[in-house]
Design a protein around this motif. Structure first.
Motif, short mmCIF file in Angstrom:
data_model
loop_
_atom_site.label_atom_id
_atom_site.label_comp_id
_atom_site.label_asym_id
_atom_site.label_seq_id
_atom_site.Cartn_x
_atom_site.Cartn_y
_atom_site.Cartn_z
N GLN A 109 0.84 -1.21 0.00
CA GLN A 109 0.00 0.00 0.00
C GLN A 109 0.87 1.25 0.00
OE1 GLN A 109 -3.51 0.24 -0.28
NE2 GLN A 109 -2.83 2.31 -0.75
N ASP A 113 0.82 4.07 -2.85
CA ASP A 113 0.65 5.50 -2.55
C ASP A 113 1.76 6.32 -3.20
OD1 ASP A 113 -1.54 4.76 -1.03
OD2 ASP A 113 -0.52 5.03 0.90
N CYS A 117 1.32 9.10 -6.05
CA CYS A 117 1.86 10.43 -5.84
C CYS A 117 2.69 10.85 -7.05
CB CYS A 117 2.70 10.48 -4.57
SG CYS A 117 3.48 12.08 -4.26
#
Length: 160
Positions: A109, A113, A117
């Motif tokens: 995860q 992320d 980003c």
């Protein structure tokens, strides 16, 4: 001719199957079943000629092994779980594996992320993006890249 109204039933497996028939039901190569036998996961009966014979219980055992492998368990762990007579021992092993899976999910995860980003970054160089540097610093298990992000610990941005 009228139907009896009874729901259709799944075809019943033959009383015994050859290694090829059992492997074929799961899309496996026969050498996989031989390996599992040598690892103590399967114990087929033998016919008078010494050929392996599998029954319905072996169908279930192969399905269990495949599901356990899909859950990330090693063959040795699967063998021990299948042989564990004590439910408390089995539970303890599964709880430890659950924690390892949770750790890996958290790492994945964090990496996702980071990628998300980066996908939303408009900077020409990701290293110039404060949001990306912050995401890198938050990436779990980031101990092998020098601390160029200003974080208190070394970070990496390329995943677990």
């Amino acid at each position: 001719m009228k139907s009896s109204g009874a729901p259709p039933t799944a075809p019943t497996p033959p009383a015994t199957m050859t290694i090829g028939e059992l492997a074929g039901r799961f899309g496996l190569a026969t050498h996989v079943l031989r390996h599992w036998e040598s690892a103590g996961l399967l114990e087929p009966a033998r016919d008078p000629h010494g050929r392996r014979r599998y029954d319905a219980a072996h169908l279930t055992r192969v399905a269990v092994v495949l599901r356990a492998k899909a859950a990330g368990l090693a063959l040795d762990d699967i063998r021990e779980l299948l042989r564990a007579g004590d439910p408390a021992v089995r539970r303890q092993r599964l709880e430890a594996h659950r924690e390892e899976l949770r750790r890996r999910v958290a790492e994945a995860q964090a990496c996702l992320d980071l990628v998300e980003c980066a996908l939303g970054c408009a900077h020409d160089d990701l290293a110039d993006c404060p949001r990306f540097r912050e995401a890198v610093a938050a990436t779990a298990g980031a101990e092998d890249l020098p601390a160029v992000t200003g974080a208190e610990r070394a970070t990496r941005w390329y995943g677990p």
